[in-house]
Write a protein that holds these residues in place. Structure first.
Motif, PDB file in Angstrom:
ATOM      1  N   ASP A 166      -5.135   3.587   5.768  1.00 32.81           N
ATOM      2  CA  ASP A 166      -4.581   2.470   5.015  1.00 32.81           C
ATOM      3  C   ASP A 166      -5.504   1.263   5.178  1.00 32.81           C
ATOM      4  O   ASP A 166      -6.511   1.346   5.894  1.00 32.81           O
ATOM      5  CB  ASP A 166      -3.133   2.195   5.454  1.00 32.81           C
ATOM      6  CG  ASP A 166      -2.991   1.626   6.853  1.00 32.81           C
ATOM      7  OD1 ASP A 166      -4.000   1.228   7.474  1.00 32.81           O
ATOM      8  OD2 ASP A 166      -1.848   1.580   7.344  1.00 32.81           O
ATOM      9  N   GLY A 205      -7.155   1.439   0.473  1.00 26.11           N
ATOM     10  CA  GLY A 205      -7.370   2.390   1.556  1.00 26.11           C
ATOM     11  C   GLY A 205      -8.705   3.088   1.408  1.00 26.11           C
ATOM     12  O   GLY A 205      -9.488   2.779   0.511  1.00 26.11           O
ATOM     13  N   PHE A 209       0.830  -1.204   0.000  1.00 25.72           N
ATOM     14  CA  PHE A 209       0.000   0.000   0.000  1.00 25.72           C
ATOM     15  C   PHE A 209       0.866   1.258   0.000  1.00 25.72           C
ATOM     16  O   PHE A 209       0.720   2.131  -0.860  1.00 25.72           O
ATOM     17  CB  PHE A 209      -0.930  -0.005   1.215  1.00 25.72           C
ATOM     18  CG  PHE A 209      -1.755   1.253   1.350  1.00 25.72           C
ATOM     19  CD1 PHE A 209      -2.933   1.402   0.628  1.00 25.72           C
ATOM     20  CD2 PHE A 209      -1.358   2.275   2.196  1.00 25.72           C
ATOM     21  CE1 PHE A 209      -3.690   2.564   0.743  1.00 25.72           C
ATOM     22  CE2 PHE A 209      -2.119   3.428   2.326  1.00 25.72           C
ATOM     23  CZ  PHE A 209      -3.287   3.571   1.596  1.00 25.72           C
ATOM     24  N   TYR A 210       1.774   1.387   0.945  1.00 24.97           N
ATOM     25  CA  TYR A 210       2.571   2.613   1.070  1.00 24.97           C
ATOM     26  C   TYR A 210       3.579   2.778  -0.071  1.00 24.97           C
ATOM     27  O   TYR A 210       3.874   3.897  -0.483  1.00 24.97           O
ATOM     28  CB  TYR A 210       3.255   2.678   2.442  1.00 24.97           C
ATOM     29  CG  TYR A 210       2.264   3.011   3.535  1.00 24.97           C
ATOM     30  CD1 TYR A 210       1.774   4.305   3.677  1.00 24.97           C
ATOM     31  CD2 TYR A 210       1.792   2.034   4.393  1.00 24.97           C
ATOM     32  CE1 TYR A 210       0.847   4.613   4.655  1.00 24.97           C
ATOM     33  CE2 TYR A 210       0.859   2.335   5.376  1.00 24.97           C
ATOM     34  CZ  TYR A 210       0.394   3.626   5.504  1.00 24.97           C
ATOM     35  OH  TYR A 210      -0.530   3.928   6.466  1.00 24.97           O
TER      36      TYR A 210
END
Length: 125
Positions: free
Chosen positions: A109, A89, A20-21
């Protein structure tokens, strides 16, 4: 005067959080012993962090904000919010303008961790 120098993200699924990040903000997240080292830039001002396995239950998504939020500087709030939603997210506070500062949004998130994003105002008065 104290300044933030490091942050931690606790995640139930560390690999999902890493994906995700990396996808949303382009961070470099590499295994470093029993943790994941987060590098947020290439020598620019800012702070780096750590991604860790969560030791308790995830945050209650229905609860109001009740802790520190980390704010990420983005070049496009529209692209950032789209990337958040495209990668599992949720945008929890839609984009709002703040005069002389920029465009803000709050998101979470996939594990429910909240963060802010800001696109600076290109024409402050």
């Amino acid at each position: 005067m104290a300044r933030p120098v490091h942050f931690e993200i606790h995640a139930t699924d560390v690999e999902r959080a890493r994906s995700f990040y990396t996808a949303v903000f382009g961070w470099s997240i590499e295994k470093d012993g029993n943790r994941w080292a987060i590098r947020t830039g290439n020598g620019e001002a800012g702070i780096d962090g750590t991604l860790l396995g969560r030791q308790g239950p995830p945050p209650d998504r229905a609860a109001p904000v009740n802790g520190f939020l980390v704010r990420m500087l983005v070049t496009s709030i529209d692209e950032a919010t789209l990337a958040v939603e495209s990668n599992g997210g949720e945008v929890t506070v839609p984009t709002i303008p703040v005069p002389d500062i920029g465009l803000f949004a709050v998101a979470s998130d996939p594990d429910g961790n909240l963060f802010e994003m800001v696109q600076p105002d290109p024409f402050p008065t």
